[in-house]
Design a protein around this motif. Structure first.
Motif: not given
Length: 178
Positions: A55-77
Motif C-alpha cells: 500500500q505504501a508503494q502504491r501510494s508513492l506510485a500514484e504520487l499520493r502521501d504515503p503517511a496514512r498507509p504507513l501509519a495504518h500498516g504500523m498500527m496493524r503490525i
C-alpha cells in the motif's frame, strides 16, 4: 516516567485479568484463548506487514502521501505484536487496533499533537570524480612491435622520429594533450 508506570501496572493488570477470566471459564479455556491470540497475532503480522509495504508503494506510485498507509500498516503490525504478548488487556488493545475507524481516531488524535517542520537541505559537492579536471587515469601496457620492412620510413622531424624513422612515442602512454 509514564513508561515506568506502564511496565509496573501492565503486568499487574494482566495477572488480575488472568485470574478473573480463569475463574470464569477455567484454566484450559483460558490457556486456549492465549494460544489462539498468539496464532492470530502471528497471522496478522505476516499478512499485514506485506500489505502495508504494498500500500505504501502504491501510494508513492500514484504520487499520493504515503503517511496514512504507513501509519495504518504500523498500527496493524503493532496489533499483531500485542496479540502475541500473553495477556487479555494487550489482546483487547490489539483487536481494537485491527478496526480501521479506531486507527483513524488514533491518527487524528496523534496528528493534533504533532508539529511538522520542513528542513531545506542543500547539497555541496564534496567529492570530485577523478576525471573532473580533464585527466583520465588509466593503466596501460607497452608492447614492442617488431618493425616491418614493408613500410617505408615516414619523414618526420628529428625530435619526433625514432632510429627506424617511425614516429616516436610521446609521453609515457602515447597520449599527449596539447
Amino acid at each position: 516516567m509514564w513508561l515506568l508506570w506502564l511496565f509496573i501496572l501492565l503486568p499487574i493488570v494482566e495477572i488480575a485479568l488472568f485470574i478473573q477470566v480463569g475463574g470464569l471459564i477455567g484454566v484450559w479455556a483460558t490457556l486456549a484463548l492465549v494460544v489462539l491470540a498468539f496464532v492470530l497475532g502471528v497471522v496478522v503480522i505476516r499478512s499485514q506487514g506485506n500489505q502495508a509495504w504494498v500500500q505504501a508503494q502504491r501510494s508513492l506510485a500514484e504520487l499520493r502521501d504515503p503517511a496514512r498507509p504507513l501509519a495504518h500498516g504500523m498500527m496493524r503490525i503493532l496489533a499483531g505484536v500485542l496479540l502475541i504478548v500473553p495477556g487479555f488487556f494487550t489482546d483487547i488493545v490489539g483487536l481494537l487496533l485491527l478496526i480501521p475507524p479506531v486507527r483513524d481516531l488514533i491518527m487524528r488524535q496523534a496528528s493534533r499533537r504533532m508539529r511538522v517542520t520542513t528542513v531545506h537541505m542543500t547539497r555541496r559537492e564534496t567529492h570530485r570524480p577523478p576525471y573532473a579536471d580533464g585527466v583520465i587515469d588509466a593503466d596501460y601496457v607497452v608492447e614492442d612491435v617488431p618493425p616491418t620492412r614493408s613500410r617505408p620510413p615516414v619523414d618526420l622531424p628529428e625530435d619526433l622520429a625514432d632510429d627506424d624513422g617511425r614516429p616516436a612515442p610521446r609521453g609515457n602512454s602515447g597520449w599527449t594533450r596539447h
